[in-house]
Design an enzyme around this catalytic site. Structure first.
Site, PDB file in Angstrom:
ATOM      1  N   ASP A 121      34.757  31.087  -2.197  1.00 20.41           N
ATOM      2  CA  ASP A 121      36.016  31.501  -1.579  1.00 20.41           C
ATOM      3  C   ASP A 121      37.132  30.507  -1.914  1.00 20.41           C
ATOM      4  O   ASP A 121      36.998  29.303  -1.689  1.00 20.41           O
ATOM      5  CB  ASP A 121      35.816  31.585  -0.059  1.00 20.41           C
ATOM      6  CG  ASP A 121      36.785  32.521   0.620  1.00 20.41           C
ATOM      7  OD1 ASP A 121      37.959  32.553   0.214  1.00 20.41           O
ATOM      8  OD2 ASP A 121      36.369  33.200   1.575  1.00 20.41           O
ATOM      9  N   THR A 141      40.495  37.520   0.883  1.00 19.24           N
ATOM     10  CA  THR A 141      39.034  37.500   0.968  1.00 19.24           C
ATOM     11  C   THR A 141      38.418  38.894   1.007  1.00 19.24           C
ATOM     12  O   THR A 141      37.489  39.197   0.253  1.00 19.24           O
ATOM     13  CB  THR A 141      38.595  36.707   2.214  1.00 19.24           C
ATOM     14  OG1 THR A 141      38.975  35.345   2.052  1.00 19.24           O
ATOM     15  CG2 THR A 141      37.083  36.779   2.402  1.00 19.24           C
ATOM     16  N   LYS A 173      31.808  34.067   6.865  1.00 21.46           N
ATOM     17  CA  LYS A 173      32.752  35.082   7.322  1.00 21.46           C
ATOM     18  C   LYS A 173      32.074  36.447   7.377  1.00 21.46           C
ATOM     19  O   LYS A 173      31.407  36.861   6.416  1.00 21.46           O
ATOM     20  CB  LYS A 173      33.946  35.172   6.378  1.00 21.46           C
ATOM     21  CG  LYS A 173      34.777  33.903   6.259  1.00 21.46           C
ATOM     22  CD  LYS A 173      35.887  34.106   5.248  1.00 21.46           C
ATOM     23  CE  LYS A 173      36.761  32.872   5.102  1.00 21.46           C
ATOM     24  NZ  LYS A 173      37.833  33.072   4.102  1.00 21.46           N
ATOM     25  N   ASP A 205      37.369  27.824   1.246  1.00 22.20           N
ATOM     26  CA  ASP A 205      38.609  28.475   1.664  1.00 22.20           C
ATOM     27  C   ASP A 205      39.181  27.805   2.907  1.00 22.20           C
ATOM     28  O   ASP A 205      40.383  27.503   2.969  1.00 22.20           O
ATOM     29  CB  ASP A 205      38.349  29.954   1.944  1.00 22.20           C
ATOM     30  CG  ASP A 205      39.620  30.714   2.302  1.00 22.20           C
ATOM     31  OD1 ASP A 205      40.479  30.865   1.419  1.00 22.20           O
ATOM     32  OD2 ASP A 205      39.750  31.141   3.466  1.00 22.20           O
ATOM     33  N   HIS A 251      42.794  25.848   2.944  1.00 23.62           N
ATOM     34  CA  HIS A 251      43.879  26.167   3.879  1.00 23.62           C
ATOM     35  C   HIS A 251      44.261  24.952   4.716  1.00 23.62           C
ATOM     36  O   HIS A 251      45.439  24.740   5.022  1.00 23.62           O
ATOM     37  CB  HIS A 251      43.453  27.302   4.811  1.00 23.62           C
ATOM     38  CG  HIS A 251      43.533  28.657   4.193  1.00 23.62           C
ATOM     39  ND1 HIS A 251      44.718  29.215   3.754  1.00 23.62           N
ATOM     40  CD2 HIS A 251      42.572  29.581   3.935  1.00 23.62           C
ATOM     41  CE1 HIS A 251      44.491  30.408   3.254  1.00 23.62           C
ATOM     42  NE2 HIS A 251      43.196  30.663   3.346  1.00 23.62           N
ATOM     43  N   HIS A 287      39.499  34.856  -4.875  1.00 25.16           N
ATOM     44  CA  HIS A 287      40.915  34.585  -5.136  1.00 25.16           C
ATOM     45  C   HIS A 287      41.077  33.099  -5.403  1.00 25.16           C
ATOM     46  O   HIS A 287      40.135  32.323  -5.221  1.00 25.16           O
ATOM     47  CB  HIS A 287      41.798  34.999  -3.955  1.00 25.16           C
ATOM     48  CG  HIS A 287      41.379  34.376  -2.652  1.00 25.16           C
ATOM     49  ND1 HIS A 287      41.631  33.056  -2.334  1.00 25.16           N
ATOM     50  CD2 HIS A 287      40.714  34.891  -1.584  1.00 25.16           C
ATOM     51  CE1 HIS A 287      41.141  32.786  -1.139  1.00 25.16           C
ATOM     52  NE2 HIS A 287      40.561  33.884  -0.650  1.00 25.16           N
ATOM     53  N   HIS A 341      47.275  31.838  -0.225  1.00 30.38           N
ATOM     54  CA  HIS A 341      47.034  32.718  -1.364  1.00 30.38           C
ATOM     55  C   HIS A 341      47.430  34.136  -0.992  1.00 30.38           C
ATOM     56  O   HIS A 341      47.784  34.408   0.159  1.00 30.38           O
ATOM     57  CB  HIS A 341      45.559  32.673  -1.770  1.00 30.38           C
ATOM     58  CG  HIS A 341      44.625  32.925  -0.623  1.00 30.38           C
ATOM     59  ND1 HIS A 341      44.248  34.185  -0.209  1.00 30.38           N
ATOM     60  CD2 HIS A 341      44.004  32.064   0.229  1.00 30.38           C
ATOM     61  CE1 HIS A 341      43.436  34.096   0.822  1.00 30.38           C
ATOM     62  NE2 HIS A 341      43.275  32.817   1.128  1.00 30.38           N
TER      63      HIS A 341
END
Length: 549
Positions: free
Chosen positions: A42, A83, A165, A309, A313, A357, A490
């Protein structure tokens, strides 16, 4: 005598290929793998493969590059680069315009509210007392490669999907997955699922959760290597990083056990490399306990490493924390490959590694380096648009919702005011095309009816779903962020968000690298060819050139 033996072998190789040594070698090379391992990292930009390469070991990313096939110019070909659409697109072989997962959440026009992509009020959480984990793949509109394999094998080929997730686990596995597991942090710290898949957790999952292995990781996060060697990153403790509650400076080391109460308890692990390690621990337990790759029916083990991810962030593209996460992930990939070789055998599995991504560097960091970058204040934009609507129509309610770069009209209010959709569309497009930091805006009619030559318009078109999309779609200028002024984000169509790694490795994969432009929607067709499976009707049929024949 040797001469006649050779002639005889040559004869059989031509006339009776099923019985020759030559044919036997060919058949062995083309043997269908017993296991497909899908790995999604991720928020992994392609340049993370090269940026940290001098610190990677020989058994992780480098092994995949060295012994597998590296697609160096692989891209996403739609927006938004998020995502949920990312995982759905990888495993369905198509884009949001077809599979319907247009974002992590979107405005539901029938219910008139924002809806989470895997929300399903008709299922119940399993393995937790929480009532909010009512999740299933019901919003996914087409089949995944795992679904196609399940149908083709009459349910004998398993699909097990795992991620921190829920959206990553669920949308990877599809509607016929045997199981999708995700991590429930908070005060629980365990792997859960929903009644869509089962009424109770399997015994091996319960044992894993009861082992309290998660507590081993609730320790201290320090750099894997001496911190002064992290020269690919900015210095420790910059204003571009967010950090953790309860710690004034964004600096190593991080005492996770002490910080946990102010940072979601076990949720803090998601924001550390240990979330990825825990994910792999659980995936390897699934490999063993579900006996994946042990019979003639191809199984799928789908793993999404989500912590990269969360870390991106929180700390940003150029933080030491991000670099450390990839160095530790490299070790985890090595551990994964060793276990797969041991439990399944290298000749019996095919693995691909990609990302859902990439990410944009922190805009304040870019500006500090003299690069033009901006922050798009969505609140101000929405207010300005409503002000414009009031000036034109004396009623702001002609707009029902603004979310995910889409504007949804209130059709009842338009009719009530004696307006037309065409008139409202025209005036809003004029407003958007003059608005700072908006690069392009298209109407619903344009998206659904026109053929475009520009990349921006094509990406919008492929990311737009006719039932779930709004009435106007807009994209922002390059290096424009919409997230907080620390960390990274993103979602755009630009290279930093859309250029992602793609590595194939293992059975039936030829060594090499490809510089031609490729797209992640070709992964499904490639896997289908490798395991002799019919490509799902909605998937791209463009297979990647990496297969041994």
């Amino acid at each position: 005598m040797k001469y006649y033996t050779f002639i005889l072998a040559l004869f059989f190789s031509i006339v009776m290929p099923g019985y020759t040594l030559f044919s036997q070698v060919s058949q062995n090379e083309a043997k269908k793998p017993k296991l497909i391992v899908g790995v999604v990292v991720d928020q992994m930009r392609y340049d993370y493969l090269t940026k940290f390469s001098n610190k990677y070991g020989e058994g992780g990313f480098k092994k995949l590059e060295r012994e597998g096939h590296n697609f160096k110019n692989n891209y996403l070909n739609y927006v938004p680069t998020k995502t949920a659409p990312g995982h759905a697109s990888i495993y369905t072989g198509t884009t949001p315009s077809v599979h319907g997962i247009i974002n992590n959440s979107w405005y539901n026009k029938k219910l008139k509210k924002i809806e989470y992509c895997v929300n399903d009020p008709n299922v119940s959480p399993v393995g937790t007392g929480s009532k909010v984990e009512r999740h299933s793949p019901n919003n996914l509109l087409v089949e995944t490669i795992g679904d196609a394999n399940t149908i083709a094998t009459n349910g004998k080929g398993k699909t097990i999907s795992i991620a921190l997730k829920s959206r990553a686990a669920i949308l990877s596995g599809g509607k016929k997955a045997d199981a999708a597991y995700w991590f429930r942090g908070k005060g629980q710290g365990g792997w859960i699922t929903s009644s869509y898949y089962t009424e109770q957790l399997p015994e091996w999952v319960r044992k894993f959760n009861e082992s309290e292995k998660v507590d081993i990781y609730l320790d201290t996060w320090n750099t894997l290597l001496p911190i002064e060697s992290y020269t690919e990153s900015t210095r420790d403790n910059t204003s571009f990083e967010r950090g953790f509650n309860g710690k004034e400076k964004v600096t190593f080391p991080y005492n996770l056990k002490a910080l946990a109460p102010e940072n979601g308890n076990y949720d803090i692990l998601k924001y550390t490399p240990f979330g990825n390690s825990l994910t792999l621990d659980f995936a390897l337990a699934a490999l063993e306990n579900e006996a994946l790759g042990k019979d003639e029916f191809t199984d799928f083990l789908l793993i999404s490493f989500s912590s990269t991810d969360y870390i991106g962030h929180n700390f940003g593209v150029n933080a030491i924390e991000t670099e450390d996460a990839y160095l530790r992930l490299d070790r985890d990939i090595e551990r994964m490959l060793l276990e797969l070789n041991k439990k399944v055998g290298k000749e019996n599995y095919t693995l691909f590694l990609t990302a859902d991504h990439g990410a944009l560097e922190n805009s304040n960091f870019l500006k500090s380096e003299g690069i033009a970058a901006s922050y798009f204040k969505e609140g101000s934009f929405k207010s300005d648009l409503k002000t414009k609507m009031f000036a034109l129509y004396k009623d702001v309610n002609v707009i029902e919702d603004i979310s995910n770069n889409q504007i949804y009209f209130n059709k009842e209010k338009i009719k009530e005011l004696g307006l037309t959709v065409e008139e409202l569309t025209k005036n809003i497009l004029i407003f958007l095309n003059d608005y700072p930091m908006i690069a392009k805006a298209l109407s619903r009619k344009q998206i659904l009816s026109q053929e475009f030559t520009s990349t921006k318009a094509q990406y919008i078109q492929k990311g737009f779903h006719k039932e779930r999309g709004g009435d106007i779609y807009y994209v922002l200028e390059q290096n424009t962020a919409v997230y907080a002024q620390s960390g990274s984000g993103h979602g755009s169509l630009y290279e930093y968000d859309s250029h992602i790694p793609l590595l194939f490795y293992g059975a039936r994969i030829k060594k090499g690298e490809t510089n031609e432009r490729t797209y992640s929607t070709s992964i499904v067709a490639t896997i289908a060819e490798i395991i002799d499976l019919k490509i799902p009707d909605t998937a791209s049929n463009l297979s990647l050139k990496c297969i041994k024949l």
